[in-house]
Design an enzyme around this catalytic site. Structure first.
Site, PDB file in Angstrom:
ATOM      1  N   HIS A 195      -3.263  -2.202  -3.068  1.00 61.56           N
ATOM      2  CA  HIS A 195      -1.996  -2.859  -2.705  1.00 61.56           C
ATOM      3  C   HIS A 195      -0.962  -1.825  -2.263  1.00 61.56           C
ATOM      4  O   HIS A 195      -0.307  -1.993  -1.228  1.00 61.56           O
ATOM      5  CB  HIS A 195      -1.462  -3.672  -3.880  1.00 61.56           C
ATOM      6  CG  HIS A 195      -0.096  -4.245  -3.654  1.00 61.56           C
ATOM      7  ND1 HIS A 195       0.151  -5.248  -2.733  1.00 61.56           N
ATOM      8  CD2 HIS A 195       1.116  -3.934  -4.193  1.00 61.56           C
ATOM      9  CE1 HIS A 195       1.445  -5.539  -2.729  1.00 61.56           C
ATOM     10  NE2 HIS A 195       2.054  -4.751  -3.600  1.00 61.56           N
ATOM     11  N   ARG A 219       5.772   1.673   5.810  1.00 60.06           N
ATOM     12  CA  ARG A 219       6.161   3.062   6.040  1.00 60.06           C
ATOM     13  C   ARG A 219       5.283   3.725   7.080  1.00 60.06           C
ATOM     14  O   ARG A 219       5.463   3.530   8.269  1.00 60.06           O
ATOM     15  CB  ARG A 219       6.156   3.839   4.717  1.00 60.06           C
ATOM     16  CG  ARG A 219       7.351   3.531   3.825  1.00 60.06           C
ATOM     17  CD  ARG A 219       7.367   4.426   2.597  1.00 60.06           C
ATOM     18  NE  ARG A 219       6.099   4.366   1.868  1.00 60.06           N
ATOM     19  CZ  ARG A 219       5.847   3.477   0.898  1.00 60.06           C
ATOM     20  NH1 ARG A 219       6.765   2.623   0.520  1.00 60.06           N
ATOM     21  NH2 ARG A 219       4.687   3.457   0.304  1.00 60.06           N
TER      22      ARG A 219
END
Ligand code: MN
Length: 430
Positions: free
Chosen positions: A142, A151
């Site tokens: 995850h 990101r």
């Protein structure tokens, strides 16, 4: 103390349907409202709830040192405070009393009528008054998936992740039992390609497939809990849907982490399954490389093989299973989470709740959130009725289930099932 209650050969005189999550080897703990509107602590065998407050009043726990009102309460906090030895004595006694060869209660029709309820006669409540709630972030899959999306795909896992069981402090005020509908939240978001934020209902409500453990009073302020002792302070586990608003989260989470994207609602399954009941299903956690710092090192089987699934049911539609995962995928164990949580002297109380973080497995069909399943909206999930989903829509119901299965013994958690209602109309400003 032997865990007699776990004896797989025991059968109950209460009928237990095939594939029930609640055979006599489970003996979970919960709080419910009876048909007479009395609140009590209870347990469950098959499709019957058992009023432990009434059983205690009738003298069936007389050989166990318990205060008179220990089960006549609206939360399990005080019972959990009594500690592991008492939990075991009570589970063993319940197991003995409901075992098919035992006539004590079985032959007492009046008492049976007082303590037994069918599940449709009762209403489950929150099992504990949750003082503090912490959410970890302990699934490597995850954390990697979210890192890739939010990101940098090249450096998805942040440098601290393999060294620290990362977590944040949540709020307990909006944790509700399954069956309680929740509302789409309002918040601030930054629309794609815009340079100023807008306010309105979240457009990206998501679930998070998690489990959570409930602690007992574990330490005095200043005293860390050693990783090798941490499990002694864990009462049991529940299923946990940590509702999240991804658009709010994306805009607010830097630099201090999730805030309003997470605390509008979280849902738990109402029966706490004890760590003792899960004992036969122990497995090793994933191998940890690099080796954690000494205060986080432990050996042996520190995880549990708990099969998890998520079902999405649109309004007037049939359910579609959209994820199958497993608790055993978690990189950081509960013992490591609790040891890390207290290593600075942070005090943990009876009834505190620690979420695992979203439990994603290695394959795309085992991801534990819609964010990952639909990969940020680029791979919509197809439902049985032909509709697709990138997020949870109004009046969708999300149902999570979990169970262990080994050598014919099934110990389950039941379910946590929650409907997402539309946002309330905007409030008029004066
Ligand atoms: Mn979470």
């Amino acid at each position: 103390m032997p865990l007699k209650a776990n004896d797989p050969s025991r059968k109950s005189w209460i009928p237990v349907p095939a594939d029930s999550d609640f055979p006599i080897q489970n003996i979970p703990f919960g709080v419910f409202l009876t048909r007479d509107d009395v609140i009590t602590i209870g347990t469950r065998i098959g499709d019957h709830a058992i009023d432990l407050g009434a059983l205690h009043q009738l003298g069936y726990f007389k050989d166990i040192p318990l205060t008179d009102d220990i089960f006549l309460q609206d939360s399990l906090n005080d019972f959990i405070s009594d500690g592991k030895k008492t939990w075991r004595l009570v589970r063993n006694r319940i197991s003995e009393l409901f075992e098919q060869g035992n006539r004590e209660l079985q032959d007492n029709e009046e008492h049976r009528g007082i303590v037994l309820f069918t599940m449709d006669e009762i209403e489950m409540q929150l099992p504990v008054q949750i003082g503090d709630y912490t959410d970890f972030y302990s699934s490597r899959e995850h954390a990697t998936n979210v890192g890739k999306m939010f990101r940098d795909p090249e450096n998805a896992l942040l440098p601290n992740w393999l060294h620290i069981p990362v977590g944040y402090h949540g709020r307990s005020s909006t944790i509700v039992p399954g069956g309680t509908p929740i509302r789409r939240p309002y918040g601030q978001t930054m629309p794609q390609g815009k340079d100023s934020p807008v306010f309105g209902p979240s457009g990206l409500v998501d679930f998070e497939l998690e489990m959570a453990f409930i602690t007992t009073d574990a330490n005095a302020m200043g005293d860390p809990i050693p990783v090798t002792e941490a499990e002694d302070y864990i009462f049991g586990l529940v299923l946990f849907n940590d509702w999240s608003a991804r658009d709010i989260q994306k805009w607010e989470y830097v630099p201090l982490g999730p805030f309003l994207a997470k605390n509008f609602a979280s849902s738990i399954s109402p029966w706490i399954i004890t760590l003792d009941a899960l004992e036969p299903f122990r497995v090793a956690s994933p191998k940890q490389e690099p080796e954690p710092l000494p205060y986080l090192r432990h050996s042996g089987k520190n995880s549990f093989d708990i099969r998890l699934e998520v079902e999405l049911t649109p309004e007037d539609g049939e359910p579609t299973t959209i994820s199958r995962s497993n608790f055993k995928y978690l990189y950081w164990s509960m013992a490591q989470q609790l040891a890390h949580h207290t290593v600075n002297g942070c005090k943990v109380n009876s009834g505190d709740m620690m979420g695992s973080g979203t439990i994603s497995g290695p394959t795309p069909d085992s991801y534990g959130s819609m964010l990952e399943l639909a990969w940020q909206g680029t791979r919509p999930i197809r439902l049985k009725n032909g509709e697709t989903r990138k997020a949870i829509e109004d009046n969708d119901t999300v149902t999570m289930r979990g169970y262990c299965l080994k050598n014919g013994l099934r110990i389950g958690f039941g379910e946590v099932s929650t409907k997402l209602l539309p946002a309330l109309p905007p409030r008029k400003t004066k």
